[in-house]
Design an enzyme around this catalytic site. Sequence first.
Site, PDB file in Angstrom:
ATOM      1  CD  GLN A 107      -1.284  -0.637   3.663  1.00 60.42           C
ATOM      2  OE1 GLN A 107      -2.525  -0.498   3.351  1.00 60.42           O
ATOM      3  NE2 GLN A 107      -0.076  -1.130   4.508  1.00 60.42           N
ATOM      4  CG  ASP A 129      -5.756  -2.342  15.036  1.00 56.20           C
ATOM      5  OD1 ASP A 129      -6.684  -1.995  14.714  1.00 56.20           O
ATOM      6  OD2 ASP A 129      -5.109  -2.133  15.573  1.00 56.20           O
TER       7      ASP A 129
END
Lengths: 366, 366
Positions: A152, A280
């Site tokens: 990313q 998470d």
Amino acid sequence: MVAHTVLLDFTVPTNQILDIEKQANLKSNITNVLKEHLVGLKHLTESSIDGSLVILFSGPKSSLITVRGYTEGLVTVNIEYYKPDDEEALLSFESARDLETALQAVTSATRSHTLTPIKRGGPFERYFPTADERLLEYDIDKLVFEARSPYQKVQIVHSKSLGNMLILDELQNMSEADLIYSETLMQRGKECYEDKEIVILGGGDGGLLWELLKENPKRVTMLEIDDVVIKACSQYMRSVCGDCLDKRITSKYEIIVGDCVIALNHMINEGHQVDYVFGDLTDIPISTAPHGDAWDFIRLILNSSMKVLKPTGKYMTHGNGASCPKSLKMYEEVLSQLCVPVKFTKDEAFIPSFFEVWIFYQVSLK
Amino acid sequence: MVAHTVLLDFTVPTNQILDIEKQANLKSNITNVLKEHLVGLKHLTESSIDGSLVILFSGPKSSLITVRGYTEGLVTVNIEYYKPDDEEALLSFESARDLETALQAVTSATRSHTLTPIKRGGPFERYFPTADERLLEYDIDKLVFEARSPYQKVQIVHSKSLGNMLILDELQNMSEADLIYSETLMQRGKECYEDKEIVILGGGDGGLLWELLKENPKRVTMLEIDDVVIKACSQYMRSVCGDCLDKRITSKYEIIVGDCVIALNHMINEGHQVDYVFGDLTDIPISTAPHGDAWDFIRLILNSSMKVLKPTGKYMTHGNGASCPKSLKMYEEVLSQLCVPVKFTKDEAFIPSFFEVWIFYQVSLK
């Protein structure tokens, strides 16, 4: 140095567009007002798209002014130009509102509205969406870090009110003002982590690990795929993660850089069970082994996590914005269809950098 | 029924615009990608403003697509069309981001960004500015009340997360989620209002009056110029004002509809002094007797208020957003130059419907 796009709109009687004479009048009125407010305005071209009106002008500071008159009774005025840092804006919000008032009068508008100038380009983004895809302009004033990892685009920007903020693939993730996020995720004060064994899936910003370590757990294992996130947060988000990302292994915790799906499978095969698993991960899955759509990935993570939980264990995770009831309902449906029966509780908190209330889930085996 | 404006931008090497051959290539690349994503795309016209590129297309749903290539190395793509309520969006945020990815690749962009579609027109506004003029899109879903008073445009809209909101002249004022505003303004728990005589300047939403009445004051006099605001809030903001706006006079309070400057002068002439004066006027002064610019008005209100305060009295007011340090400093300079010497304390609170921290002042005579 950014381009400014100033957007105004006017609700007008439909005959102002549909009636040829009235339309000619409207055009000349709008042109005259624009000329008064934008010195040197020049008519560029004019067109019609399925009966709707399009007029283009050029103006001061090489601006392009697009006027569109929709047959449904709406006139939009878009003014766009490039603004160097050392030059005054062509239109401030105040002067744009003055232009709105003048245009409102000559267009017989029953309502009108001006948006604060939209800034485009420049070294950092200012606009991020809420969970329900509303537009928010943040008070970002600096790009602190930027790198493209194998997974990313990782950025840390500085917000005047929120401190440093982690941005992943142009989506807002976590800021220095968001302690409440970790505290609600871990249900601080409600769950006891003392001497407990904990796995964190994701959590690369280190905030959750740092807060959990304060509760004296037996051992925390964090499985984060993106080393670039870890390193960036370790350096620029230290009020969030303390020094816990500086080392990869201590007597109290270990940070494993890798795909959590693989690590979970390994734990399942070994029959290793823990007290808590934290989900998470980012909302959009980034796994080395893609597994269909986002919901398939969420299902896979949940099913795998259940298999590494002790019978008394809990899976703790963030859900979505309270503004997305459909997505929350979908998540709860996924929970009801896991490989083992589970029950869950929910909590919520207003997350400062999200500008909205977020829902958190606590899932346990039935 | 609103128009959607979808804004994308791309930071590209400047030679993509400046070099004639590269520019021709860029144009054809952009056109091809747009054609793939927007069925039936038609080239309308092309122009140049001081060397910057302008191309216009029409597309599906009668959309107008404006592509601009700035010589500074920025390409903006604006797609605008009218979207009836019962029709799908031409571009969702997700599909706009897909278009961004495709355009990013063919423009050699080093960065790119897509904003969530901007909605324009319709029965209510969704976009309001912060104190530092950032753009926020609120989750407004209904126009509850609208009227033009002699002083301002008065609207009450419904926000999914904040409840009803009072909008004055298209600026966000107060929502049902903002109890903290009144509580910080009055310094609940820190000031004692029991048996005290209080004057409120403005305060037409009734929130402050309602909260003060809970503290058993001797008497509260509220001076509000706009009866339309009072009536609208009395009907649609009852969780804020309770039933206190239903009556104009009781044994505990009186609501006087009129210019507070005149009422203050009357009090000064009569030598009537009180324990607290609240400055709860809107930021932009609306008085029947205009007095120069906004700062002149603030000065006038402050000087008049000091004259009706007992020596032990306090003037309590809201300042500005914490994001506007210059404006706060200016306010403090005004305080230091009043007709009588004063000292002041400050407090702050995050106001839910402002999406920012607001500063409040407590001013007393030296």
